[in-house]
Scaffold this active site. Structure first.
Site, PDB file in Angstrom:
ATOM      1  N   CYS A   1      47.815 -14.914  68.870  1.00 14.88           N
ATOM      2  CA  CYS A   1      49.076 -15.531  69.316  1.00 14.88           C
ATOM      3  C   CYS A   1      48.933 -16.131  70.708  1.00 14.88           C
ATOM      4  CB  CYS A   1      50.233 -14.542  69.294  1.00 14.88           C
ATOM      5  SG  CYS A   1      50.635 -13.978  67.653  1.00 14.88           S
TER       6      CYS A   1
ATOM      7  N   ASP B   1      56.026 -10.563  81.575  1.00 13.04           N
ATOM      8  CA  ASP B   1      55.839 -10.039  80.227  1.00 13.04           C
ATOM      9  C   ASP B   1      54.943  -8.802  80.344  1.00 13.04           C
ATOM     10  OD1 ASP B   1      54.888  -9.383  77.746  1.00 13.04           O
ATOM     11  OD2 ASP B   1      54.380 -11.429  77.141  1.00 13.04           O
TER      12      ASP B   1
ATOM     13  N   LYS C   1      54.350  -0.743  71.327  1.00 14.01           N
ATOM     14  CA  LYS C   1      53.032  -0.826  71.973  1.00 14.01           C
ATOM     15  C   LYS C   1      52.809   0.332  72.946  1.00 14.01           C
ATOM     16  CE  LYS C   1      52.818  -5.870  71.721  1.00 14.01           C
ATOM     17  NZ  LYS C   1      51.814  -6.216  70.721  1.00 14.01           N
TER      18      LYS C   1
ATOM     19  N   GLN D   1      51.676  -5.805  77.521  1.00 15.80           N
ATOM     20  CA  GLN D   1      50.330  -5.221  77.561  1.00 15.80           C
ATOM     21  C   GLN D   1      50.059  -4.422  78.833  1.00 15.80           C
ATOM     22  OE1 GLN D   1      48.377  -5.086  75.027  1.00 15.80           O
ATOM     23  NE2 GLN D   1      49.264  -6.641  73.684  1.00 15.80           N
TER      24      GLN D   1
ATOM     25  N   HIS E   1      51.070 -15.167  75.751  1.00 15.04           N
ATOM     26  CA  HIS E   1      51.296 -14.956  74.319  1.00 15.04           C
ATOM     27  C   HIS E   1      52.331 -16.012  73.877  1.00 15.04           C
ATOM     28  CE1 HIS E   1      52.969 -12.835  70.775  1.00 15.04           C
ATOM     29  NE2 HIS E   1      51.860 -12.132  70.760  1.00 15.04           N
TER      30      HIS E   1
HETATM   31  N1  PMP Z   1      53.493 -10.569  74.953  1.00 16.90           N
HETATM   32  C1  PMP Z   1      52.269 -10.061  74.867  1.00 16.90           C
HETATM   33  C2  PMP Z   1      51.337 -10.182  76.053  1.00 16.90           C
HETATM   34  C3  PMP Z   1      51.863  -9.419  73.698  1.00 16.90           C
HETATM   35  O1  PMP Z   1      50.630  -8.909  73.615  1.00 16.90           O
HETATM   36  C4  PMP Z   1      52.766  -9.324  72.622  1.00 16.90           C
HETATM   37  C5  PMP Z   1      52.377  -8.662  71.308  1.00 16.90           C
HETATM   38  N2  PMP Z   1      51.102  -8.944  70.866  1.00 16.90           N
HETATM   39  C6  PMP Z   1      54.046  -9.864  72.766  1.00 16.90           C
HETATM   40  C7  PMP Z   1      54.376 -10.469  73.949  1.00 16.90           C
HETATM   41  C8  PMP Z   1      55.058  -9.800  71.666  1.00 16.90           C
HETATM   42  O2  PMP Z   1      55.446  -8.482  71.444  1.00 16.90           O
HETATM   43  P1  PMP Z   1      56.370  -8.120  70.207  1.00 16.90           P
HETATM   44  O3  PMP Z   1      55.704  -8.685  68.998  1.00 16.90           O
HETATM   45  O4  PMP Z   1      56.386  -6.621  70.209  1.00 16.90           O
HETATM   46  O5  PMP Z   1      57.701  -8.703  70.453  1.00 16.90           O
END
Ligand code: PMP
Length: 434
Positions: free
Chosen positions: A393, A199, A225, A202, A122
């Site tokens: 993203c 990270d 999430k 997910q 991401h």
């Molecule tokens: N890493 C991953 C794999 C994600 O899916 C996301 C959110 N789509 C993020 C980081 C960022 O998370 P946040 O917007 O809650 O900071």
């Protein structure tokens, strides 16, 4: 007992209508809905407990502090960290990674040092590292992806040099659903004495996570999430690393003593928590973790796996469907049905292997052309079906796939087979409109 009927009663939003259709919420990868227990805990705290935490002599402050600090312990237990001082509260995964990128960069990164990330990150696990590399004159190295949508571990091993200082890798891809072998990724890095950030944005909502078993050095996730509130997240770090890192932001809470001559910093975890924390959100996060724990993370995983498998089987029967990732579920027919648009994506989705999670990214073609994901998503929305469209993203991953974007359906603990059927039916209807 995993009773979807009972579970869904806890989520009032799931019974609302959108454009006169029952809401089918399949955008859980972006954020999850909140059970009543979480919302009520927040309301109750604001109504009955609210006071700023730490150092308060009065009753409410002590009570709010107690809730806030017991939430830290709840997070510790949930991911099985060794100590609650290894749990830093942040605003979310993004802030957790930015915190680490800044502070780790300050302490350990010099010109020409190297940071390893993967193709399927991401943006929030890419850009903070790029910014840090720019500040420090360091270099980003990228783990390539195989045509199966998995990380190329042989290539990964080749990336290490005596300049490698950190590996940053997602546990689960938010686009492909690929569950990366993070234990192995950590072991390989440790053989080179390199620490690893995972990270977990997910993974935490979908499967049991044990940071000690993974042996990762840092682990980030977001509360929203995992059925918790927005604005709160976690950075886990092994104490021996966090101890050696300088603070991130300066201000209240993070200090021991302040004078104009010299300021000393607080102990862990407060050294990294400047300012008033979102103590209502941290408490509500603990309630969310209680909620999923009561259902059982194993049970949630099983339920979502079954649903994902069913969805893959159904989606693959749609003519013109291309699914990205989830290789083991695809059929070789897909390759034959690829359009002549010259997309490099043909190879994705007709091989075996690749364990995957509750995220399905796809495109549908009609008359040799992809239906634009935005069109597909918008028309599905008119049927009450919430999916996400675009690059998610993860533009470098899209570039690797050779596509500008996908439609993504992502499942949560409350989704049903009927909702998958509604999605499949909705896609068929949209195809007919084109
Ligand atoms: N890493 C991953 C794999 C994600 O899916 C996301 C959110 N789509 C993020 C980081 C960022 O998370 P946040 O917007 O809650 O900071």
């Amino acid at each position: 007992m995993y009773s979807l009927q009972d579970i869904r009663k806890d989520f009032p939003i799931l019974s609302r209508k959108v454009y006169n259709h029952p809401l089918v919420y399949l955008d859980n990868g972006a954020t999850t809905q909140k059970p009543k227990q979480v919302v009520e805990a927040m309301v109750d705290e604001y109504y009955n407990v609210n006071a700023n935490v730490h150092r308060g002599v009065h009753f409410l402050s002590q009570q709010a502090t107690e809730l806030h600090e017991s939430s830290r312990e709840a997070v510790r237990a949930f991911i099985n960290a060794r100590s609650s001082s290894e749990i830093l509260f942040t605003r979310g995964t993004t802030e957790s990674i930015n915190l680490l990128a800044f502070t780790f960069g300050e302490a350990f990164i010099h010109a020409d040092d190297e940071i390893i990330v993967s193709t399927m990150e991401h943006h929030s696990n890419i850009v903070p590292w790029q910014m840090m590399c720019q500040r420090k004159g360091a270099i980003l190295r990228v783990i390539p992806m195989t045509n199966l949508g998995t990380l190329d571990l042989d290539a990964y091993q080749q990336l290490f040099s005596d300049k490698t200082k950190l590996v940053c890798c997602t546990h689960v891809s938010n686009v492909l659903g690929t569950i990366n072998p993070v234990g192995q990724i950590v072991r390989i890095a440790h053989q080179h004495n390199v620490p690893v950030l995972i990270d977990g944005a997910q993974s935490v909502p979908h499967m049991p996570v044990d940071v000690q078993a993974l042996d990762c050095d840092f682990f980030a996730f977001s509360g929203h999430k995992v059925y918790g509130p927005t604005g709160v997240g976690v950075l886990y770090g092994k104490e021996n690393w966090l101890d050696r890192l300088p603070p991130y932001q300066g201000g209240g809470e993070m200090i021991q003593n302040v004078s104009f001559e010299k300021t000393t910093y607080n102990t862990l975890p407060y050294k990294f928590e400047a300012g008033t924390p979102d103590y209502v959100a941290t408490h509500a996060l603990a309630i969310a973790l209680d909620y999923v724990s009561a259902l059982g993370m194993e049970q949630i995983f099983q339920h979502e796996q079954q649903l994902t498998r069913y969805a893959l089987d159904q989606l693959q029967q749609i003519e013109g469907m291309t699914i990205f990732g989830h290789a083991s579920h695809s059929t070789s027919d897909l390759a034959a049905s690829m359009p002549s648009q010259g997309s490099t994506s043909a190879a994705f989705g007709h091989e075996t292997l690749c364990s995957s999670d509750a995220v399905i990214s796809f495109l549908v073609q009609k008359d040799g052309h992809y239906i634009h994901p935005l069109d597909l998503g918008t028309l599905l929305d008119r049927l009450g079906i919430a999916v996400r469209t675009g690059h998610h993203c993860a533009e470098p991953l899209m570039n690797r796939l050779g596509i500008p974007g996908t439609v993504r359906a992502s499942f949560g603990l409350y989704n049903t087979v009927d909702e998958v059927d509604a999605l499949v039916d909705g896609i068929r209807r949209v195809i007919q409109m084109f």
